[in-house]
Motif scaffolding. Sequence first.
Motif, PDB file in Angstrom:
ATOM      1  N   PRO A  49       0.428  -1.246   0.402  1.00  0.00           N
ATOM      2  CA  PRO A  49      -0.037  -0.006   0.356  1.00  0.00           C
ATOM      3  C   PRO A  49       0.494   0.512  -0.248  1.00  0.00           C
ATOM      4  CG  PRO A  49      -0.744  -1.484   1.697  1.00  0.00           C
ATOM      5  CD  PRO A  49       0.773  -1.867   1.113  1.00  0.00           C
ATOM      6  N   ASP A  50       0.102   2.063  -0.108  1.00  0.00           N
ATOM      7  CA  ASP A  50       0.748   3.609  -0.087  1.00  0.00           C
ATOM      8  C   ASP A  50       0.823   3.793   1.082  1.00  0.00           C
ATOM      9  OD1 ASP A  50       1.073   3.314  -3.236  1.00  0.00           O
ATOM     10  OD2 ASP A  50      -0.849   4.927  -3.010  1.00  0.00           O
ATOM     11  N   ALA A  51      -0.030   3.955   1.908  1.00  0.00           N
ATOM     12  CA  ALA A  51      -0.122   4.704   3.356  1.00  0.00           C
ATOM     13  C   ALA A  51      -1.166   3.850   4.405  1.00  0.00           C
ATOM     14  CB  ALA A  51      -0.632   5.874   3.287  1.00  0.00           C
ATOM     15  N   GLY A  52      -0.774   3.763   5.394  1.00  0.00           N
ATOM     16  CA  GLY A  52      -1.970   2.945   6.445  1.00  0.00           C
ATOM     17  C   GLY A  52      -1.066   1.907   7.324  1.00  0.00           C
ATOM     18  N   LEU A  53      -2.022   1.289   8.177  1.00  0.00           N
ATOM     19  CA  LEU A  53      -1.830  -0.150   8.578  1.00  0.00           C
ATOM     20  C   LEU A  53      -2.577  -1.028   8.415  1.00  0.00           C
ATOM     21  CD1 LEU A  53      -1.112  -0.404  11.008  1.00  0.00           C
ATOM     22  CD2 LEU A  53      -3.028   0.311  12.361  1.00  0.00           C
ATOM     23  N   PHE A  62       2.189  -3.583   8.189  1.00  0.00           N
ATOM     24  CA  PHE A  62       2.560  -2.356   7.343  1.00  0.00           C
ATOM     25  C   PHE A  62       1.933  -2.025   8.334  1.00  0.00           C
ATOM     26  CE2 PHE A  62       1.236   0.371   4.799  1.00  0.00           C
ATOM     27  CZ  PHE A  62       1.622   0.931   3.615  1.00  0.00           C
ATOM     28  N   ARG A  63       2.606  -0.774   8.107  1.00  0.00           N
ATOM     29  CA  ARG A  63       2.462   0.741   8.469  1.00  0.00           C
ATOM     30  C   ARG A  63       3.339   1.888   7.555  1.00  0.00           C
ATOM     31  NH1 ARG A  63       3.786   0.799  14.671  1.00  0.00           N
ATOM     32  NH2 ARG A  63       1.506   0.593  14.892  1.00  0.00           N
ATOM     33  N   GLY A  64       2.853   2.096   6.977  1.00  0.00           N
ATOM     34  CA  GLY A  64       4.332   3.352   6.213  1.00  0.00           C
ATOM     35  C   GLY A  64       4.617   2.963   4.996  1.00  0.00           C
TER      36      GLY A  64
END
Length: 367
Positions: A49-53, A62-64
Amino acid sequence: MLRVDIRKALPQFTLNVAFEAANEILVLFGPSGAGKSLTLGCIAGLVRPDAGLIQLDEQVFFRGPKHFVPPHRRGIGVVFQGYALFPHMTVAQNVAYGLRYTPRPAASVEEILHRMRLENLAHRYPHQLSGGQQQRVALGRALILRPRLLLLDEPFAALDRGVREHLQADIAALQREWGLTVLYITHNLEDAFALGDRLAVLQAGRLRQIGPIGEVFHRPASRSVAEITGVKNIWEGEVVESSVAGLRLRWGEHTIELPPANCVAGQRVIFYIRPEDVKIVRPGKPLTEVIRRNQVRGRVHRIADRGIAISMTVLCPGAPEPVHLRFPPRSYEDMGLHVGQEVTLSLLRDAIVLIPGEGEEATRRGR
């Protein structure tokens, strides 16, 4: 507990979804290109992803941009429609494949072969198996890791009805026994009802509604959700009368009764009735109070036999749109229904639903 709150920009749309799931089967439902497989790909680690959690229990996947756990370290089971079996490996070897990449406690090959009813096929190769057997192997390979999370991307789409039902029963039993969280992509509402606890409706990268599957199906939050979940009879009308006893709407040249709602006379509203809740009035038969209401006459325009159900379209003079029906094949067998036949329909009052939040738009269009 799975927590997802992610954004991913694509040329066609931007995926922007947020939801939680725990010890349940959550169905991701929507049209092609809605973002269902992209969402699963992000959770599995196949897409960044591009951003998020993305977090499963205490483990953050995933975190950022600076925190990303690769797929083989997530301990997630993933099953795709295409099976993706290794052709040079036997059933047992395919099932055991994931064990070489995980230090986590896992089930034994023998246990999984037994659970998937593959014991007698352990030494066969994929080309010697039926589609249903190959899918059992793919499921077994995902389950041998004893994953906390299982991702299913339309795994039964190519299977016949009987095989599909058996596999669904197996997954439901394992989910309850192991306390799995399962995310299941399907475009088939029948499959969603057969397996799902909750339904998440996606459209153009956005989560339009999420909730218990029966609630989303029977009380869609918007016109788009209603359309995605198979509603064909979505109509506009004007409130003629509103009281504690119910609503009366003007629909073309007809007056339709509905259950009570917070509306005022003169207000334009959008409402729907599912094809299963439109009934054909049998000539000469005593009418119940339910059938006596909301009758409209029309002529059969189209009949299609779908095997498990008959779909029919009726054109009614004075009605702005055609009326769609759906019923079991034997329901009106004695009436000899055919194209061109005149019929009387009853729109079941208590099955007619106003779509919340759509009234203002209908009023603007009606001015």
